[in-house]
Design a protein around this motif. Structure first.
Motif, PDB file in Angstrom:
ATOM      1  N   PHE A 169       1.019  -1.223   0.245  1.00 56.12           N
ATOM      2  CA  PHE A 169       0.127   0.038   0.391  1.00 56.12           C
ATOM      3  C   PHE A 169       0.928   1.345   0.043  1.00 56.12           C
ATOM      4  CE2 PHE A 169      -2.867   3.154   2.126  1.00 56.12           C
ATOM      5  CZ  PHE A 169      -3.857   3.205   1.193  1.00 56.12           C
ATOM      6  N   TYR A 170       1.503   1.265   0.961  1.00 59.29           N
ATOM      7  CA  TYR A 170       2.817   2.631   1.039  1.00 59.29           C
ATOM      8  C   TYR A 170       3.894   2.499  -0.166  1.00 59.29           C
ATOM      9  CZ  TYR A 170      -0.227   4.150   4.680  1.00 59.29           C
ATOM     10  OH  TYR A 170      -0.839   4.183   5.858  1.00 59.29           O
ATOM     11  N   GLU A 171       4.304   1.684   0.302  1.00 54.70           N
ATOM     12  CA  GLU A 171       5.331   1.330  -0.969  1.00 54.70           C
ATOM     13  C   GLU A 171       5.676   0.983  -2.583  1.00 54.70           C
ATOM     14  OE1 GLU A 171       8.438   2.588   0.568  1.00 54.70           O
ATOM     15  OE2 GLU A 171       8.107   3.126   2.861  1.00 54.70           O
ATOM     16  N   ASP A 172       4.828   0.139  -2.525  1.00 52.06           N
ATOM     17  CA  ASP A 172       4.626  -0.008  -4.382  1.00 52.06           C
ATOM     18  C   ASP A 172       2.721   0.643  -4.719  1.00 52.06           C
ATOM     19  OD1 ASP A 172       5.808  -1.939  -4.733  1.00 52.06           O
ATOM     20  OD2 ASP A 172       5.393  -3.713  -2.521  1.00 52.06           O
ATOM     21  N   GLY A 173       2.133   2.203  -3.706  1.00 54.88           N
ATOM     22  CA  GLY A 173       1.190   2.130  -4.463  1.00 54.88           C
ATOM     23  C   GLY A 173       0.030   1.861  -4.729  1.00 54.88           C
ATOM     24  N   LEU A 174       0.005   0.527  -4.086  1.00 54.17           N
ATOM     25  CA  LEU A 174      -1.015  -0.669  -4.842  1.00 54.17           C
ATOM     26  C   LEU A 174      -2.384   0.157  -4.420  1.00 54.17           C
ATOM     27  CD1 LEU A 174      -0.062  -4.654  -5.449  1.00 54.17           C
ATOM     28  CD2 LEU A 174       0.332  -2.238  -6.615  1.00 54.17           C
ATOM     29  N   SER A 175      -3.965  -0.267  -4.927  1.00 49.71           N
ATOM     30  CA  SER A 175      -4.418   0.544  -4.171  1.00 49.71           C
ATOM     31  C   SER A 175      -5.211  -1.176  -3.097  1.00 49.71           C
ATOM     32  CB  SER A 175      -5.671   0.352  -5.103  1.00 49.71           C
ATOM     33  OG  SER A 175      -6.463  -0.575  -5.586  1.00 49.71           O
ATOM     34  N   TYR A 176      -7.015  -0.505  -2.615  1.00 47.41           N
ATOM     35  CA  TYR A 176      -6.718  -1.830  -2.021  1.00 47.41           C
ATOM     36  C   TYR A 176      -7.340  -3.054  -3.139  1.00 47.41           C
ATOM     37  CZ  TYR A 176      -6.468   1.528   2.425  1.00 47.41           C
ATOM     38  OH  TYR A 176      -7.063   2.341   3.017  1.00 47.41           O
ATOM     39  N   LYS A 177      -7.742  -2.808  -3.721  1.00 44.57           N
ATOM     40  CA  LYS A 177      -8.698  -3.789  -5.037  1.00 44.57           C
ATOM     41  C   LYS A 177      -7.089  -3.986  -5.138  1.00 44.57           C
ATOM     42  CE  LYS A 177     -11.635  -4.143  -9.106  1.00 44.57           C
ATOM     43  NZ  LYS A 177     -11.588  -3.659 -10.024  1.00 44.57           N
ATOM     44  N   GLU A 178      -6.257  -4.247  -5.708  1.00 47.10           N
ATOM     45  CA  GLU A 178      -5.433  -4.269  -6.430  1.00 47.10           C
ATOM     46  C   GLU A 178      -4.718  -5.767  -5.007  1.00 47.10           C
ATOM     47  OE1 GLU A 178      -4.046  -1.420  -9.044  1.00 47.10           O
ATOM     48  OE2 GLU A 178      -3.109  -1.129  -6.918  1.00 47.10           O
ATOM     49  N   ILE A 179      -4.935  -4.541  -3.387  1.00 48.14           N
ATOM     50  CA  ILE A 179      -4.291  -5.937  -2.925  1.00 48.14           C
ATOM     51  C   ILE A 179      -4.738  -6.681  -2.206  1.00 48.14           C
ATOM     52  CG2 ILE A 179      -3.268  -5.555  -0.142  1.00 48.14           C
ATOM     53  CD1 ILE A 179      -2.332  -2.757  -0.834  1.00 48.14           C
ATOM     54  N   SER A 180      -5.957  -6.252  -2.442  1.00 43.19           N
ATOM     55  CA  SER A 180      -7.120  -7.965  -2.419  1.00 43.19           C
ATOM     56  C   SER A 180      -6.826  -8.918  -3.003  1.00 43.19           C
ATOM     57  CB  SER A 180      -8.232  -7.345  -2.516  1.00 43.19           C
ATOM     58  OG  SER A 180      -9.381  -8.331  -2.321  1.00 43.19           O
ATOM     59  N   ALA A 181      -6.597  -8.307  -4.432  1.00 46.79           N
ATOM     60  CA  ALA A 181      -6.884  -9.682  -5.283  1.00 46.79           C
ATOM     61  C   ALA A 181      -5.307 -10.077  -5.371  1.00 46.79           C
ATOM     62  CB  ALA A 181      -6.582  -9.180  -6.648  1.00 46.79           C
ATOM     63  N   LEU A 182      -4.273 -10.083  -4.985  1.00 46.50           N
ATOM     64  CA  LEU A 182      -2.712  -9.977  -5.016  1.00 46.50           C
ATOM     65  C   LEU A 182      -2.522 -10.787  -3.728  1.00 46.50           C
ATOM     66  CD1 LEU A 182      -0.399 -10.132  -6.051  1.00 46.50           C
ATOM     67  CD2 LEU A 182       0.664  -7.973  -4.687  1.00 46.50           C
ATOM     68  N   MET A 183      -3.578 -10.483  -2.561  1.00 43.12           N
ATOM     69  CA  MET A 183      -3.001 -11.394  -1.266  1.00 43.12           C
ATOM     70  C   MET A 183      -4.849 -12.589  -1.508  1.00 43.12           C
ATOM     71  SD  MET A 183      -2.478  -8.822   1.328  1.00 43.12           S
ATOM     72  CE  MET A 183      -1.330  -9.859   2.490  1.00 43.12           C
ATOM     73  N   ASP A 184      -4.857 -12.662  -2.455  1.00 39.53           N
ATOM     74  CA  ASP A 184      -6.241 -13.641  -3.184  1.00 39.53           C
ATOM     75  C   ASP A 184      -7.388 -13.189  -1.342  1.00 39.53           C
ATOM     76  OD1 ASP A 184      -5.133 -15.235  -4.945  1.00 39.53           O
ATOM     77  OD2 ASP A 184      -3.632 -15.967  -3.330  1.00 39.53           O
ATOM     78  N   PHE A 185      -7.771 -12.879  -1.370  1.00 32.91           N
ATOM     79  CA  PHE A 185      -8.704 -11.831  -0.318  1.00 32.91           C
ATOM     80  C   PHE A 185     -10.526 -12.188  -1.648  1.00 32.91           C
ATOM     81  CE2 PHE A 185      -5.881  -9.500   2.532  1.00 32.91           C
ATOM     82  CZ  PHE A 185      -5.598 -10.572   2.844  1.00 32.91           C
ATOM     83  N   SER A 186     -11.264 -12.572  -0.886  1.00 34.45           N
ATOM     84  CA  SER A 186     -12.315 -12.566  -0.949  1.00 34.45           C
ATOM     85  C   SER A 186     -13.730 -11.047  -1.917  1.00 34.45           C
ATOM     86  CB  SER A 186     -13.197 -13.566  -0.632  1.00 34.45           C
ATOM     87  OG  SER A 186     -13.416 -13.191   0.461  1.00 34.45           O
ATOM     88  N   GLU A 187     -12.822 -10.553  -0.859  1.00 34.20           N
ATOM     89  CA  GLU A 187     -13.191  -8.749  -1.213  1.00 34.20           C
ATOM     90  C   GLU A 187     -12.190  -7.406  -0.589  1.00 34.20           C
ATOM     91  OE1 GLU A 187     -16.393  -8.846   2.491  1.00 34.20           O
ATOM     92  OE2 GLU A 187     -17.890  -9.679   1.258  1.00 34.20           O
ATOM     93  N   VAL A 188     -12.732  -6.703  -1.445  1.00 31.47           N
ATOM     94  CA  VAL A 188     -11.901  -5.479  -1.069  1.00 31.47           C
ATOM     95  C   VAL A 188     -11.785  -5.411   0.519  1.00 31.47           C
ATOM     96  CG1 VAL A 188     -10.988  -3.143  -1.844  1.00 31.47           C
ATOM     97  CG2 VAL A 188     -12.351  -4.901  -3.217  1.00 31.47           C
ATOM     98  N   LYS A 189     -12.777  -5.340   1.606  1.00 27.55           N
ATOM     99  CA  LYS A 189     -12.402  -4.424   2.394  1.00 27.55           C
ATOM    100  C   LYS A 189     -11.814  -5.012   3.473  1.00 27.55           C
ATOM    101  CE  LYS A 189     -16.736  -7.623   4.185  1.00 27.55           C
ATOM    102  NZ  LYS A 189     -17.914  -7.149   4.797  1.00 27.55           N
ATOM    103  N   THR A 190     -11.322  -7.322   3.632  1.00 22.02           N
ATOM    104  CA  THR A 190     -10.197  -7.340   3.680  1.00 22.02           C
ATOM    105  C   THR A 190      -9.360  -6.984   3.712  1.00 22.02           C
ATOM    106  OG1 THR A 190     -12.193  -9.060   3.184  1.00 22.02           O
ATOM    107  CG2 THR A 190      -9.836  -9.687   3.742  1.00 22.02           C
ATOM    108  N   ALA A 191      -8.630  -5.976   2.441  1.00 26.40           N
ATOM    109  CA  ALA A 191      -6.993  -5.736   2.512  1.00 26.40           C
ATOM    110  C   ALA A 191      -7.537  -4.711   3.476  1.00 26.40           C
ATOM    111  CB  ALA A 191      -7.093  -5.209   0.561  1.00 26.40           C
ATOM    112  N   ARG A 192      -8.480  -3.688   3.279  1.00 23.35           N
ATOM    113  CA  ARG A 192      -8.581  -2.065   4.205  1.00 23.35           C
ATOM    114  C   ARG A 192      -8.575  -2.194   5.555  1.00 23.35           C
ATOM    115  NH1 ARG A 192     -13.217  -0.900   2.080  1.00 23.35           N
ATOM    116  NH2 ARG A 192     -12.231   0.334   0.256  1.00 23.35           N
TER     117      ARG A 192
END
Length: 212
Positions: A169-192
Motif C-alpha cells: 500500500f505505502y511503498e508500492d502504491g497499490l490500491s485496496y482492490k489490487e492488494i485484495s486480488a494479490l493476497m487472494d482475499f475474496s473482498e476488498v474490505k478485507t485488505a482495507r
C-alpha cells in the motif's frame, strides 16, 4: 583503439535506446503501455521489463530465499508474456498483475513438499521485513532518528501479512482492490481492514515515544 563492436554498441546504443523508451512511455497509462506491448511493440516490452524487473525480484525474495529460483521465475514470466502477446487480457495495473504472476510462478516452482502449502504457511517469521528509509511516506521526514528506529522495529513486529499489505500500500502504491486480488482475499474490505489493523498496532507499538 577498441575493435570490439559489442563493447562500443553497449556504451553508445543501449543507454540511448533505454532513455528514448522512458521518454516514450513515462507519460502513458498502464493500460496504454500494456495494449502496445500486447500488440507486439518491442519497446513497450523492454520498458515493462526495465521498470519492473528489480521490483519483481525484491517482491519475489519475500516468498523464497533461493535467489536463483526467483531470477529463473522472473525470466520464465517474461518469456511467457512475450510468447502470449496478442492473447493477453487487459491490465489496469501492470505492477499488480506482474506481482500476482511472479507470486504464482514462485510457488509453482518450489519443491514438491512446499508447493502444496498455503501462502500463509509459506510466510516465514521474517517475510516482508521492513527497512524504513528516512524518506519513506510512513514517517515524517523530520522525525528524530530514535523515532525512525522505533518505527522500523515496530513494523517488523507486525505479522507477515500485515507487513506485506503495508509495503504494497505505502511503498508500492497499490490500491485496496489490487492488494485484495494479490493476497487472494475474496473482498476488498478485507485488505482495507488488514491495513487499518496494522496501523492501529503500529500506533500502540510506538505510543511510548509520545509520552515524553
Amino acid at each position: 583503439m577498441n575493435n570490439n563492436p559489442k563493447i562500443s554498441t553497449e556504451k553508445a546504443v543501449i543507454p540511448l535506446k533505454h532513455f528514448e523508451t522512458i521518454m516514450i512511455y513515462e507519460d502513458k497509462t498502464d493500460q496504454e503501455i500494456w495494449k502496445s506491448f500486447n500488440l507486439g511493440d518491442e519497446m513497450a516490452f523492454n520498458y515493462i521489463y526495465r521498470i519492473y524487473v528489480r521490483e519483481l525480484y525484491r517482491y519475489g525474495v519475500q516468498f523464497s530465499k533461493d535467489e536463483e529460483l526467483v531470477k529463473d521465475c522472473i525470466q520464465n514470466l517474461f518469456i511467457y508474456l512475450r510468447r502470449k502477446r496478442g492473447e493477453l487480457s487487459e491490465v489496469v495495473s501492470i505492477k499488480a498483475y506482474l506481482y500476482k504472476c511472479i507470486q504464482s510462478e514462485i510457488f509453482k516452482n518450489r519443491k514438491t513438499e512446499a508447493r502444496n502449502r498455503s501462502i500463509e504457511e509459506n510466510f516465514g517469521e521474517h517475510s516482508f521485513s521492513v527497512e524504513v528509509s528516512p524518506e519513506t511516506s510512513l514517517i515524517d521526514k523530520e522525525s528524530a532518528l530514535s523515532r525512525h528506529e522505533l518505527l522500523s522495529r515496530s513494523l517488523n513486529q507486525l505479522t507477515a501479512k500485515q507487513r506485506q499489505a503495508i509495503l504494497l500500500f505505502y511503498e508500492d502504491g497499490l490500491s485496496y482492490k489490487e492488494i485484495s486480488a494479490l493476497m487472494d482475499f475474496s473482498e476488498v474490505k478485507t485488505a482495507r481492514k488488514l491495513i487499518y489493523r496494522a496501523l492501529a498496532s503500529l500506533k500502540e507499538l510506538i505510543k511510548p515515544t509520545t509520552k515524553h
